[in-house]
Design a protein around this motif. Structure first.
Motif, PDB file in Angstrom:
ATOM      1  N   ALA A   1       6.673   9.854 -17.317  1.00  0.00           N
ATOM      2  CA  ALA A   1       6.149   9.208 -18.345  1.00  0.00           C
ATOM      3  C   ALA A   1       7.146   7.774 -18.566  1.00  0.00           C
ATOM      4  O   ALA A   1       8.597   8.149 -18.810  1.00  0.00           O
ATOM      5  CB  ALA A   1       5.978   9.735 -19.816  1.00  0.00           C
ATOM      6  N   LEU A   2       6.629   6.820 -18.951  1.00  0.00           N
ATOM      7  CA  LEU A   2       7.377   5.494 -19.319  1.00  0.00           C
ATOM      8  C   LEU A   2       7.152   4.698 -20.310  1.00  0.00           C
ATOM      9  O   LEU A   2       5.647   4.407 -20.812  1.00  0.00           O
ATOM     10  CB  LEU A   2       7.374   4.587 -18.058  1.00  0.00           C
ATOM     11  N   ALA A   3       8.321   4.132 -21.047  1.00  0.00           N
ATOM     12  CA  ALA A   3       7.814   3.161 -22.204  1.00  0.00           C
ATOM     13  C   ALA A   3       7.722   2.069 -21.785  1.00  0.00           C
ATOM     14  O   ALA A   3       8.657   1.276 -21.107  1.00  0.00           O
ATOM     15  CB  ALA A   3       9.237   3.318 -23.234  1.00  0.00           C
ATOM     16  N   ILE A   4       6.994   1.402 -22.446  1.00  0.00           N
ATOM     17  CA  ILE A   4       6.689  -0.230 -22.160  1.00  0.00           C
ATOM     18  C   ILE A   4       6.335  -0.912 -23.541  1.00  0.00           C
ATOM     19  O   ILE A   4       6.147  -0.445 -24.419  1.00  0.00           O
ATOM     20  CB  ILE A   4       5.352  -0.412 -21.206  1.00  0.00           C
TER      21      ILE A   4
ATOM     22  N   ASP B   1       0.691  -1.073  -0.027  1.00  0.00           N
ATOM     23  CA  ASP B   1      -0.082   0.007  -0.063  1.00  0.00           C
ATOM     24  C   ASP B   1       0.620   1.210   0.051  1.00  0.00           C
ATOM     25  O   ASP B   1       0.452   2.465   0.030  1.00  0.00           O
ATOM     26  CB  ASP B   1      -1.094   0.093   1.317  1.00  0.00           C
ATOM     27  N   LYS B   2       2.110   1.111  -0.148  1.00  0.00           N
ATOM     28  CA  LYS B   2       2.946   2.177   0.073  1.00  0.00           C
ATOM     29  C   LYS B   2       3.400   3.158  -1.392  1.00  0.00           C
ATOM     30  O   LYS B   2       3.459   4.076  -1.186  1.00  0.00           O
ATOM     31  CB  LYS B   2       4.455   2.052   0.672  1.00  0.00           C
ATOM     32  N   TRP B   3       2.989   2.560  -2.282  1.00  0.00           N
ATOM     33  CA  TRP B   3       3.121   2.889  -3.721  1.00  0.00           C
ATOM     34  C   TRP B   3       1.921   3.838  -4.189  1.00  0.00           C
ATOM     35  O   TRP B   3       0.721   3.452  -3.908  1.00  0.00           O
ATOM     36  CB  TRP B   3       3.241   1.801  -4.848  1.00  0.00           C
ATOM     37  N   ARG B   4       2.329   4.819  -4.784  1.00  0.00           N
ATOM     38  CA  ARG B   4       1.128   5.979  -5.110  1.00  0.00           C
ATOM     39  C   ARG B   4       1.538   6.654  -6.446  1.00  0.00           C
ATOM     40  O   ARG B   4       2.725   6.758  -6.639  1.00  0.00           O
ATOM     41  CB  ARG B   4       0.743   6.665  -4.024  1.00  0.00           C
ATOM     42  N   GLY B   5       0.412   7.518  -6.971  1.00  0.00           N
ATOM     43  CA  GLY B   5       1.224   8.341  -8.008  1.00  0.00           C
ATOM     44  C   GLY B   5       0.703   7.951  -9.250  1.00  0.00           C
ATOM     45  O   GLY B   5       0.831   6.995  -9.873  1.00  0.00           O
ATOM     46  N   ALA B   6       0.081   8.896 -10.046  1.00  0.00           N
ATOM     47  CA  ALA B   6      -0.332   8.561 -11.310  1.00  0.00           C
ATOM     48  C   ALA B   6       0.813   8.641 -12.496  1.00  0.00           C
ATOM     49  O   ALA B   6       1.853   9.324 -12.229  1.00  0.00           O
ATOM     50  CB  ALA B   6      -1.203   9.890 -11.857  1.00  0.00           C
ATOM     51  N   GLN B   7       0.805   7.620 -13.319  1.00  0.00           N
ATOM     52  CA  GLN B   7       1.657   7.525 -14.333  1.00  0.00           C
ATOM     53  C   GLN B   7       1.225   7.166 -15.729  1.00  0.00           C
ATOM     54  O   GLN B   7       0.467   6.568 -16.052  1.00  0.00           O
ATOM     55  CB  GLN B   7       2.700   6.424 -13.936  1.00  0.00           C
ATOM     56  N   VAL B   8       1.989   7.897 -16.730  1.00  0.00           N
ATOM     57  CA  VAL B   8       1.447   7.721 -18.345  1.00  0.00           C
ATOM     58  C   VAL B   8       2.420   6.894 -19.069  1.00  0.00           C
ATOM     59  O   VAL B   8       3.634   7.097 -18.792  1.00  0.00           O
ATOM     60  CB  VAL B   8       1.319   9.076 -18.794  1.00  0.00           C
ATOM     61  N   PHE B   9       2.053   5.734 -19.733  1.00  0.00           N
ATOM     62  CA  PHE B   9       2.775   4.704 -20.466  1.00  0.00           C
ATOM     63  C   PHE B   9       2.467   4.955 -21.777  1.00  0.00           C
ATOM     64  O   PHE B   9       1.556   5.369 -22.227  1.00  0.00           O
ATOM     65  CB  PHE B   9       2.503   3.320 -20.005  1.00  0.00           C
ATOM     66  N   TYR B  10       3.468   4.723 -22.777  1.00  0.00           N
ATOM     67  CA  TYR B  10       3.478   4.885 -24.293  1.00  0.00           C
ATOM     68  C   TYR B  10       4.127   3.449 -24.739  1.00  0.00           C
ATOM     69  O   TYR B  10       5.127   2.897 -23.800  1.00  0.00           O
ATOM     70  CB  TYR B  10       3.908   5.956 -24.792  1.00  0.00           C
ATOM     71  N   HIS B  11       3.774   2.878 -25.758  1.00  0.00           N
ATOM     72  CA  HIS B  11       4.703   1.861 -26.408  1.00  0.00           C
ATOM     73  C   HIS B  11       5.926   2.084 -26.898  1.00  0.00           C
ATOM     74  O   HIS B  11       6.135   3.044 -27.659  1.00  0.00           O
ATOM     75  CB  HIS B  11       3.725   1.011 -27.360  1.00  0.00           C
ATOM     76  N   GLN B  12       7.001   1.191 -26.581  1.00  0.00           N
ATOM     77  CA  GLN B  12       8.310   1.699 -26.970  1.00  0.00           C
ATOM     78  C   GLN B  12       8.571   1.595 -28.577  1.00  0.00           C
ATOM     79  O   GLN B  12       9.424   2.015 -29.279  1.00  0.00           O
ATOM     80  CB  GLN B  12       9.331   0.830 -26.374  1.00  0.00           C
ATOM     81  N   THR B  13       7.469   0.619 -29.111  1.00  0.00           N
ATOM     82  CA  THR B  13       7.725   0.340 -30.529  1.00  0.00           C
ATOM     83  C   THR B  13       6.281   0.909 -31.262  1.00  0.00           C
ATOM     84  O   THR B  13       6.184   0.783 -32.695  1.00  0.00           O
ATOM     85  CB  THR B  13       7.813  -0.764 -31.008  1.00  0.00           C
ATOM     86  N   GLY B  14       5.598   1.872 -30.612  1.00  0.00           N
ATOM     87  CA  GLY B  14       4.372   2.159 -31.256  1.00  0.00           C
ATOM     88  C   GLY B  14       4.542   3.632 -31.703  1.00  0.00           C
ATOM     89  O   GLY B  14       5.881   4.023 -32.452  1.00  0.00           O
ATOM     90  N   HIS B  15       3.426   4.315 -32.124  1.00  0.00           N
ATOM     91  CA  HIS B  15       3.684   5.580 -32.937  1.00  0.00           C
ATOM     92  C   HIS B  15       4.719   6.485 -32.462  1.00  0.00           C
ATOM     93  O   HIS B  15       4.839   6.765 -31.085  1.00  0.00           O
ATOM     94  CB  HIS B  15       2.280   6.527 -33.090  1.00  0.00           C
ATOM     95  N   PRO B  16       5.446   7.243 -33.271  1.00  0.00           N
ATOM     96  CA  PRO B  16       6.574   8.023 -32.810  1.00  0.00           C
ATOM     97  C   PRO B  16       6.076   9.165 -31.915  1.00  0.00           C
ATOM     98  O   PRO B  16       7.153   9.578 -31.283  1.00  0.00           O
ATOM     99  CB  PRO B  16       7.401   8.309 -34.157  1.00  0.00           C
ATOM    100  N   ASN B  17       5.088   9.530 -32.066  1.00  0.00           N
ATOM    101  CA  ASN B  17       4.555  10.807 -31.404  1.00  0.00           C
ATOM    102  C   ASN B  17       3.926  10.588 -29.897  1.00  0.00           C
ATOM    103  O   ASN B  17       3.541  11.288 -29.192  1.00  0.00           O
ATOM    104  CB  ASN B  17       3.550  11.571 -32.122  1.00  0.00           C
TER     105      ASN B  17
END
Length: 237
Positions: free
Chosen positions: A178-181, A139-155
């Motif tokens: 922001a993190l690539a997945i 329960d200690k982890w928190r925070g919104a995060q945005v992900f994008y695909h590392q081989t997806g659309h370049p933008n």
């Protein structure tokens, strides 16, 4: 002649007053809509028999739908064309193919994802966002995060960073980046800039209460929409 001049002056003064009052009450009256001409698919994660993550009485699918609807409303006010993958508590199949039946829950969830993919492809949007909430055993982890695909659309990376920065600046309760997945199917298959937004952790007591609060949901939606607007301003300038 003097009478005509006086009438013209009066008309001009009246027009100036109307313009000023209108402008003062709504500065955007004479401006183009910030997101006019931009088509966006908004996906509320999970739904129906697939509730997603949960903690106590808070279920991810209900949180994602509440936030997605607020995002939809705000985007439309800014002139965007918005397509929702779902707008009810059911999953996407319930809404778009209610007669479909499946032998197992696993098969239904798989076909539901395929239908979301189909909605994105058939509508050919400028942007695709999918909204979720996180949960893990601790329960200690928190925070919104945005992900994008590392081989997806370049933008997608630019969009993800823009939304992440807006969330950080607006909510001021996360330092995540922001993190690539590479695991998210919908992000990989999207042919347009696409991001997944984990709005927070239901497994964190404080953040769960925030995500269940309508005012916080509205604030989260504003942060997401502002991030999209900032991205559009950069991309289309």
């Amino acid at each position: 002649m003097k009478r005509w001049l006086a009438l013209i002056v009066i008309l001009l003064v009246c027009l100036a007053v109307v313009v000023y009052e209108t402008s003062a009450s709504d500065r955007k009256f004479f401006l183009p809509e910030p997101l006019g001409g931009v088509k966006i698919v908004v996906d509320a994660g999970h739904g129906g028999v697939d509730g997603g993550a949960s903690s106590q009485a808070v279920i991810e699918s209900k949180i994602t739908l509440a936030i997605a609807k607020k995002v939809e409303h705000q985007l439309k006010r800014m002139g965007a064309e918005v397509i929702m993958t779902r707008s009810t508590d059911g999953d996407v199949l319930d809404e778009h193919k209610p007669s479909e039946e499946f032998a197992t829950l696993r098969e239904r969830k798989k076909q539901d994802i395929f239908l979301r993919e189909e909605i994105v492809k058939s509508n050919q949007p400028d942007i695709f966002i999918t909204i979720h909430a996180n949960a893990i055993p601790e329960d200690k982890w928190r925070g919104a995060q945005v992900f994008y695909h590392q081989t997806g659309h370049p933008n997608s990376e630019m969009l993800a960073k823009s939304v992440q920065d807006s969330i950080k600046n607006t909510l001021q309760n996360t330092d995540r980046e922001a993190l690539a997945i590479k695991q998210i199917y919908l992000l990989k298959k999207a042919d347009v800039p696409a991001v997944l937004i984990e709005t927070g952790f239901l497994s964190n007591n404080e953040e769960r209460d925030l995500l269940a609060d309508e005012k916080y949901q509205e604030k989260m939606a504003s942060a997401i929409v502002n991030g999209i607007e900032n991205y559009v301003n950069i991309e289309f300038e």
